[in-house]
Design a protein around this motif. Structure first.
Motif, PDB file in Angstrom:
ATOM      1  N   GLU A 120      22.029 -41.821 -28.680  1.00 57.97           N
ATOM      2  CA  GLU A 120      22.595 -41.740 -27.333  1.00 57.97           C
ATOM      3  C   GLU A 120      23.137 -40.339 -27.050  1.00 57.97           C
ATOM      4  O   GLU A 120      23.010 -39.827 -25.928  1.00 57.97           O
ATOM      5  CB  GLU A 120      23.694 -42.783 -27.165  1.00 57.97           C
ATOM      6  N   ASN A 121      23.727 -39.722 -28.059  1.00 62.21           N
ATOM      7  CA  ASN A 121      24.217 -38.352 -27.889  1.00 62.21           C
ATOM      8  C   ASN A 121      23.073 -37.381 -27.654  1.00 62.21           C
ATOM      9  O   ASN A 121      23.167 -36.457 -26.823  1.00 62.21           O
ATOM     10  CB  ASN A 121      25.016 -37.929 -29.126  1.00 62.21           C
ATOM     11  N   HIS A 151      19.279 -31.340 -16.289  1.00 62.47           N
ATOM     12  CA  HIS A 151      19.832 -31.621 -14.967  1.00 62.47           C
ATOM     13  C   HIS A 151      20.104 -30.337 -14.210  1.00 62.47           C
ATOM     14  O   HIS A 151      20.762 -29.432 -14.720  1.00 62.47           O
ATOM     15  CB  HIS A 151      21.135 -32.411 -15.083  1.00 62.47           C
ATOM     16  N   ILE A 167      20.199 -38.082 -26.228  1.00 60.32           N
ATOM     17  CA  ILE A 167      19.715 -38.298 -24.860  1.00 60.32           C
ATOM     18  C   ILE A 167      20.645 -37.639 -23.856  1.00 60.32           C
ATOM     19  O   ILE A 167      20.211 -37.010 -22.889  1.00 60.32           O
ATOM     20  CB  ILE A 167      19.588 -39.811 -24.577  1.00 60.32           C
ATOM     21  N   GLU A 168      21.953 -37.766 -24.095  1.00 58.30           N
ATOM     22  CA  GLU A 168      22.934 -37.170 -23.185  1.00 58.30           C
ATOM     23  C   GLU A 168      22.813 -35.650 -23.160  1.00 58.30           C
ATOM     24  O   GLU A 168      22.866 -35.024 -22.104  1.00 58.30           O
ATOM     25  CB  GLU A 168      24.343 -37.580 -23.602  1.00 58.30           C
ATOM     26  N   ASP A 219      19.721 -34.723 -21.291  1.00 59.46           N
ATOM     27  CA  ASP A 219      19.891 -34.975 -19.864  1.00 59.46           C
ATOM     28  C   ASP A 219      20.699 -33.862 -19.202  1.00 59.46           C
ATOM     29  O   ASP A 219      20.366 -33.398 -18.113  1.00 59.46           O
ATOM     30  CB  ASP A 219      20.574 -36.321 -19.650  1.00 59.46           C
ATOM     31  N   ARG A 220      21.758 -33.418 -19.878  1.00 55.78           N
ATOM     32  CA  ARG A 220      22.556 -32.314 -19.329  1.00 55.78           C
ATOM     33  C   ARG A 220      21.735 -31.031 -19.250  1.00 55.78           C
ATOM     34  O   ARG A 220      21.877 -30.247 -18.324  1.00 55.78           O
ATOM     35  CB  ARG A 220      23.803 -32.088 -20.191  1.00 55.78           C
TER      36      ARG A 220
END
Length: 286
Positions: free
Chosen positions: A78-79, A89, A81-82, A85-86
């Protein structure tokens, strides 16, 4: 074993399968065949050196080692992916053109907007021009000003009133005395704005014997704050200065000039979503 040999492509298969404990449902979510999912899990187990699932007739169960491994792998994945994503973005950047005379009103609005909506960034271009031509200029939105401005959404109408610092006003016997004693600060190279106010002033026009001319209203207002003289300014543009006590209104009388500030936007902008949020926020806090 070297770090580069970690079978990262098998971790997602393990996490999805651990959530479903069913190869059919895991394969459907991953858009793979059951055989492909089984091979990925087998590859992970081979690398780990232990089994992560026990196969039963009615489905799968996590082994003790698999149960111990699952929370840390979930958090790490999950980290990852985060972070990705940042990295990908891109904030909505609104290219805004605005006349310098509107800065005292506009800048606090932009600050408030970017604090409340950090995904929106304003690329501000200031100019002494009062219009915009979206066919030739690369802006998403513009604030236009003038007596004949009709396009776009009304922000506020120009309403002029004299303003002066309290310290300078204290040196005069009265507000009328201030008009006779102190320098008139003009926001343009002519005397149009003061002349408009005097034409509507009940006590009549006075001789403007001492004058200082500026290129913008913002400069004239700044000079008034520093005690240089008495300026003629738009009520909306000096609202915060009046509220904070940097300036005072020696006269209640004001006059509308017929000019207005309006917000116009480019049709078909590639930043449509961000532009809509920008317009809503700007108009909502105007």
């Amino acid at each position: 074993m070297a770090r580069r040999s970690v079978p990262l492509n098998t971790i997602d298969a393990f996490l999805v399968t651990a959530r479903h404990l069913n190869l059919t449902r895991a394969a459907k979510e991953l858009c793979l065949t059951q055989g492909a999912v089984s091979r990925k899990i087998a590859s992970l187990e081979e690398w780990l050196g232990f089994s992560v699932f026990e196969r039963h007739a009615r489905g799968l169960h996590l082994t003790p080692q698999g149960s111990a491994l699952l929370p840390d792998l979930q958090a790490a994945f999950e980290n990852l992916i985060e972070v990705a994503d940042r990295a990908c973005h891109k904030p909505d950047v609104i290219r805004l053109k605005a006349p310098t005379c509107a800065m005292r009103w506009l800048v606090p609005k932009i600050i408030e907007l970017e604090q409340s909506s950090p995904e929106i960034q304003i690329a501000l271009t200031t100019t002494v021009e009062h219009g915009v031509n979206f066919k030739n200029e690369p802006y998403d939105a513009a604030i236009v000003f003038g007596p004949h401005a009709r396009a776009g959404t009304l922000l506020f109408e120009e309403t002029l009133t004299p303003v002066i610092s309290q310290s300078l006003l204290n040196k005069a016997a009265s507000a009328q005395d201030a008009l006779q004693r102190f320098t008139f600060l003009h926001p343009t190279r002519d005397r149009t704005d003061w002349s408009l106010w005097f034409a509507d002033y009940p006590a009549g026009r006075l001789a403007m014997s001492k004058n200082q001319h500026f290129d913008t209203m913002d400069l004239a207002i700044s000079a008034a704050i520093q005690g240089f003289g008495i300026a003629i300014a738009d009520e909306t543009l000096v609202a915060e200065d009046l509220r904070m006590g940097r300036l005072v209104r020696p006269f209640a009388h004001s006059v509308k000039t017929g000019a207005s500030y309006r917000l116009t936007v480019r049709t078909g902008s590639e930043n449509a979503a961000g532009l809509e949020a920008f317009c809503t926020s700007l108009l909502g806090i105007s």
